[in-house]
Enzyme design. Structure first.
Site, PDB file in Angstrom:
ATOM      1  N   ASP A  24       0.844  -1.194   0.000  1.00  0.00           N
ATOM      2  CA  ASP A  24       0.000   0.000   0.000  1.00  0.00           C
ATOM      3  C   ASP A  24       0.882   1.248   0.000  1.00  0.00           C
ATOM      4  O   ASP A  24       1.728   1.407   0.874  1.00  0.00           O
ATOM      5  CB  ASP A  24      -0.888  -0.031   1.255  1.00  0.00           C
ATOM      6  N   ASN A  26      -0.620   4.536  -0.509  1.00  0.00           N
ATOM      7  CA  ASN A  26      -1.328   5.775  -0.166  1.00  0.00           C
ATOM      8  C   ASN A  26      -1.929   5.768   1.230  1.00  0.00           C
ATOM      9  O   ASN A  26      -2.706   6.652   1.591  1.00  0.00           O
ATOM     10  CB  ASN A  26      -2.401   6.113  -1.220  1.00  0.00           C
ATOM     11  N   ASP A  28      -4.166   3.931   2.708  1.00  0.00           N
ATOM     12  CA  ASP A  28      -5.577   3.616   2.992  1.00  0.00           C
ATOM     13  C   ASP A  28      -5.750   2.183   3.507  1.00  0.00           C
ATOM     14  O   ASP A  28      -6.879   1.714   3.695  1.00  0.00           O
ATOM     15  CB  ASP A  28      -6.459   3.860   1.754  1.00  0.00           C
ATOM     16  N   ASP A  32      -2.024  -1.295  -3.587  1.00  0.00           N
ATOM     17  CA  ASP A  32      -2.394  -0.592  -4.810  1.00  0.00           C
ATOM     18  C   ASP A  32      -1.375  -0.844  -5.922  1.00  0.00           C
ATOM     19  O   ASP A  32      -0.323  -1.454  -5.691  1.00  0.00           O
ATOM     20  CB  ASP A  32      -2.587   0.912  -4.544  1.00  0.00           C
ATOM     21  N   ASP A 101      -6.541 -11.360 -14.534  1.00  0.00           N
ATOM     22  CA  ASP A 101      -7.564 -12.313 -14.120  1.00  0.00           C
ATOM     23  C   ASP A 101      -8.812 -12.049 -14.963  1.00  0.00           C
ATOM     24  O   ASP A 101      -9.244 -10.907 -15.094  1.00  0.00           O
ATOM     25  CB  ASP A 101      -7.893 -12.105 -12.631  1.00  0.00           C
ATOM     26  N   ASP A 203     -11.012 -17.363 -14.208  1.00  0.00           N
ATOM     27  CA  ASP A 203     -11.720 -17.757 -12.997  1.00  0.00           C
ATOM     28  C   ASP A 203     -12.810 -18.796 -13.296  1.00  0.00           C
ATOM     29  O   ASP A 203     -13.627 -18.583 -14.206  1.00  0.00           O
ATOM     30  CB  ASP A 203     -12.369 -16.483 -12.414  1.00  0.00           C
ATOM     31  N   GLU A 254      -8.886 -21.830 -14.284  1.00  0.00           N
ATOM     32  CA  GLU A 254      -9.157 -22.402 -12.974  1.00  0.00           C
ATOM     33  C   GLU A 254     -10.318 -23.378 -13.121  1.00  0.00           C
ATOM     34  O   GLU A 254     -11.382 -22.995 -13.607  1.00  0.00           O
ATOM     35  CB  GLU A 254      -9.526 -21.294 -11.979  1.00  0.00           C
ATOM     36  N   HIS A 326      -4.660 -17.382  -3.494  1.00  0.00           N
ATOM     37  CA  HIS A 326      -5.435 -16.574  -2.551  1.00  0.00           C
ATOM     38  C   HIS A 326      -6.622 -17.321  -1.944  1.00  0.00           C
ATOM     39  O   HIS A 326      -7.320 -16.766  -1.094  1.00  0.00           O
ATOM     40  CB  HIS A 326      -5.920 -15.310  -3.260  1.00  0.00           C
ATOM     41  N   ASP A 327      -6.883 -18.536  -2.407  1.00  0.00           N
ATOM     42  CA  ASP A 327      -7.991 -19.329  -1.873  1.00  0.00           C
ATOM     43  C   ASP A 327      -7.524 -20.456  -0.961  1.00  0.00           C
ATOM     44  O   ASP A 327      -8.353 -21.166  -0.390  1.00  0.00           O
ATOM     45  CB  ASP A 327      -8.795 -19.968  -3.024  1.00  0.00           C
TER      46      ASP A 327
HETATM   47  C1  NOJ Z   1     -12.369 -18.509  -7.698  1.00  0.00           C
HETATM   48  C2  NOJ Z   1     -11.557 -17.399  -7.120  1.00  0.00           C
HETATM   49  O1  NOJ Z   1     -10.227 -17.792  -7.050  1.00  0.00           O
HETATM   50  C3  NOJ Z   1     -12.154 -17.083  -5.779  1.00  0.00           C
HETATM   51  O2  NOJ Z   1     -11.346 -16.226  -5.025  1.00  0.00           O
HETATM   52  C4  NOJ Z   1     -13.517 -16.510  -6.022  1.00  0.00           C
HETATM   53  O3  NOJ Z   1     -14.158 -16.311  -4.784  1.00  0.00           O
HETATM   54  C5  NOJ Z   1     -14.382 -17.428  -6.885  1.00  0.00           C
HETATM   55  N1  NOJ Z   1     -13.674 -18.009  -7.983  1.00  0.00           N
HETATM   56  C6  NOJ Z   1     -15.536 -16.678  -7.452  1.00  0.00           C
HETATM   57  O4  NOJ Z   1     -15.096 -15.781  -8.424  1.00  0.00           O
END
Ligand code: NOJ
Length: 551
Positions: A24, A26, A28, A32, A101, A203, A254, A326-327
């Protein structure tokens, strides 16, 4: 015939940035684009080739940007289109590439298409989404559950119909049966590729074709009717023909619920669909039913799973290789040991993955051995999936303690805590208040410390990336699983012509023996890379040791 110049992604290592949590500038509390630009030299130093940027498009941020309101605009949170263009430019100047993405299974309900679509049944945009009448008794059209809990259909008072949302209520599914919608998507893709973007991570792209008969799902599970649906290959081939084939780009889809056989079809260059996909199979082995029902990992299952993907795609399609995104929870906390053997096990896991065939993906902080976060209060978590799950399972009778335990192990926010740059307040991520707390481990685990220590996990990843560049056997060789029945050692062999690599990884905190027949082979070999600085008895692996021999 493989064509290396066009298949640059086969020799590449990808680094995923989750912009909200990266850097980050700025104050907040939210990462960014200028923050990413600031850290490009760090990524160059690591040696990666491609950056995959999680969504930075205009969005209400219900699901951290996976709910897009405007596909052609950058969210103010992250900066401006000019910032993004500068990022692209600076990435290219450093000889790297930038992949965006692409989230086109659904939009935000605030996307103008959906706003129009909801106005009336006659609206020209009605058919951009999936609207259906309820059952005669007024219930939703099918019993399908949403991935984020509750029914997958939302009733709309104004027009008296339901719309489908496989994810959150604010993420309505697009109707890919509509050729006009498909054309809009292709146009949007061209908009980004014409700017010079180097490809897309797509995605849940294998969800875009639904079974048109909309059958009931077993216990509410609609996934057989929206994963790998009847027209999926047709849609991807059309997308390829209309868009992708006109650019020198990489694509990764994905694909939850895709088998190696599906993956072969999606990634066989002759089919002209995608370059590679993300499988979920190896990530689903430590749970039963849904991901929150935890079970210990059985290493033999993990080994056999990788074997299946490595051998079935060899020579036809292409694998992606990942432990983290990130999941997913942090791999060192998941399949390694984030306490006594944090560095050792993080390096072992890196060896295990990076010596396979495919394109490796590194998720921000993985190169530092970042660990899962354990926040005491539910209020400190932000993820919609986790918060919905808590409510739902609480109502089913789970205790608070059980739920928190499941969150500590599997919650997506484990991956989303801010990047740990240094020992300063908030790990140097922000001068403000971070949108999600920093993992308290930051004074020890941070980039500054890693860069000062030549034995750090960071430099270990750097070395593995370099090896992939130097040794064609890593990209091209075939794969053979060794020590199949061993419950703690993951061992495999790569062969390319008369070259051989033997990879040995101990997934336990105890010493482990190497199979007799292998000891002889490796005695004659030389060490290519190892997470153990001492050269010792080759017949025994130290706790969490990982080593590669060239024979
Ligand atoms: C897969 C993404 O990686 C995830 O973070 C998202 O919540 C779902 N698809 C819905 O877009």
């Amino acid at each position: 015939m493989t064509n290396r110049t066009h298949e640059w992604w086969k020799k590449s290592v990808v680094y995923q940035i989750y912009p909200k949590s990266f850097n980050d500038t700025n104050g907040d509390g939210i990462g960014d684009i200028p923050g990413i630009i600031e850290k490009l030299d760090y990524l160059k130093e690591l040696g990666i080739d491609v950056i995959w940027l999680s969504p930075v498009y205009d969005s209400p941020q219900e699901d951290n940007g996976y709910d897009i309101r405007n596909y052609r605009q950058v969210d103010d949170l992250f900066g401006s289109m000019k910032d993004l263009e500068q990022l692209l430019d600076e990435v290219h100047q450093r000889g790297m590439k930038l992949v965006m993405d692409l989230v086109v299974n659904h939009t935000s309900d605030e996307h103008p298409w959906f706003v129009e679509s909801s106005k009336s049944k006659e609206n020209p945009y009605r058919d951009y989404y999936i609207w259906k009448d309820g059952k005669e008794n007024g219930e939703p059209p099918t019993n399908w559950n949403s991935v984020f809990g509750g029914p997958a259909w939302q009733f709309d008072e104004q027009t008296g119909q339901y719309y489908l949302h496989i994810f959150a209520r604010k993420q309505p599914d697009l109707n890919w049966e509509n050729p006009k919608l498909r054309e809009e998507v292709y146009d949007m893709m061209k908009f980004w590729l014409d700017k010079g973007m180097d490809g897309f991570r797509m995605d849940v792209i294998n969800f875009i074709s639904k079974d048109p008969s909309y059958p009931e799902g077993l216990e509410g599970d609609g996934s057989p009717y929206f994963m790998n649906g009847p027209r999926i290959h047709e849609f991807l081939q059309e997308m390829n023909k209309e868009v992708l084939s006109h650019y020198d780009v990489m694509t990764v889809g994905e694909m939850p619920g895709a088998s190696p056989e599906d993956a072969r079809q999606y990634t066989d260059p002759e089919n002209e669909e995608l370059n590679m996909i993300f499988t979920f199979e190896h990530m689903d082995l430590d749970s039963e039913g849904d991901k929150w029902n935890l079970k210990p990992l059985n290493l033999i299952e993990l080994k056999e799973n990788f074997e299946k993907w490595q051998t079935k795609l060899h020579g036809t399609g292409w694998n992606s290789l990942y432990w983290n995104n990130h999941d997913q929870p942090r791999i060192v906390s998941r399949f390694g040991d984030d306490k006594t053997y944090r560095e050792k096990s993080a390096k072992m896991l890196a060896i295990c993955l990076h010596m396979m065939q495919g394109t490796p993906y590194i998720y921000q902080g993985e190169e530092l051995g970042m660990t899962n976060a354990r926040f005491e209060n539910l209020e400190d978590y932000r993820d919609i999936e986790l918060l919905n799950m808590y409510e739902e399972k609480k109502a089913e009778g789970w205790s608070h303690e059980e739920l928190m335990e499941a969150i500590y192990v599997k919650g997506r926010d484990n991956a989303r805590t801010p990047m740990q740059w240094n020992r300063q307040e908030h790990a140097g991520f922000t001068s403000g208040t971070p949108w999600l707390q920093v993992n308290p481990a930051y004074p020890e685990i941070n980039a500054e410390a890693a860069l000062q220590d030549k034995h750090s996990i960071f430099y270990f990843y750097q070395k593995l990336i370099q090896l992939r560049k130097e040794k064609d056997i890593i990209t091209d060789g075939n794969f053979e699983l060794l020590m199949r029945e061993d419950p703690v050692v993951f061992a495999y062999k790569r062969t390319n012509g008369n070259e051989t690599l033997v990879v040995l990884c101990n997934f336990s905190d105890q010493k482990a023996g190497v199979a007799e027949e292998l000891i002889q082979t490796i005695q004659a070999g030389s060490v290519v890379v190892s997470n153990d600085q001492e050269q010792k008895n080759r017949g025994v692996l130290e706790p969490y040791e990982g080593v590669v021999y060239s024979i």
